[in-house]
Design a protein around this motif. Structure first.
Motif, PDB file in Angstrom:
ATOM      1  N   ILE A  11      42.944  10.217 -26.957  1.00  0.00           N
ATOM      2  CA  ILE A  11      42.360  11.330 -28.157  1.00  0.00           C
ATOM      3  C   ILE A  11      41.727  12.346 -27.621  1.00  0.00           C
ATOM      4  N   TYR A  62      45.623  13.432 -31.117  1.00  0.00           N
ATOM      5  CA  TYR A  62      46.433  12.163 -30.462  1.00  0.00           C
ATOM      6  C   TYR A  62      47.555  12.476 -29.355  1.00  0.00           C
ATOM      7  N   GLN A  64      50.420  10.569 -26.726  1.00  0.00           N
ATOM      8  CA  GLN A  64      51.008   9.412 -26.270  1.00  0.00           C
ATOM      9  C   GLN A  64      51.821   9.506 -24.870  1.00  0.00           C
TER      10      GLN A  64
END
Length: 111
Positions: A11, A62, A64
């Protein structure tokens, strides 16, 4: 040597701007690639509300990443994240790669 698939979720601070966010994403992506990561898939999940305030931030960006890599490359990346003021939190998990059964290698299926 066992091969593992890793997933890292991190984050970023929401107030760093789109250009700097992209630079941070590229930085961690390049650290992994330089240290032997393969099949790297980066997903920019965007700004979302945090479950609780982190360093007085209510939102976070965010990101990933899913990849195959040696364990040493994760240590290098996480050390860079630890010392970055732009990363609020990060987490890496590993999963064993599913190896095909010896009986199924020739592709013949029993009927």
């Amino acid at each position: 040597m066992k091969e593992f698939i890793y997933e890292t979720m991190y984050i970023l601070r929401p107030d760093i701007g789109e250009e700097r966010t992209d630079a941070e994403i590229d930085k961690y992506r390049n650290i992994l690639l330089e240290n032997g990561a393969e099949d790297l898939d980066v997903q920019h999940r965007g700004k979302r509300r945090l479950a609780y305030d982190i360093l007085k931030h209510r939102d976070g960006v965010y990101v990933q990443m899913n990849y195959k890599a040696p364990g040493a490359s994760i240590a290098v990346m996480e050390k860079a994240m630890k010392f970055s003021d732009d990363v609020l939190r990060y987490l890496t998990i590993k999963q064993p790669v599913q190896q095909p059964d010896a009986d199924d290698e020739d592709g013949d299926e029993e009927e």
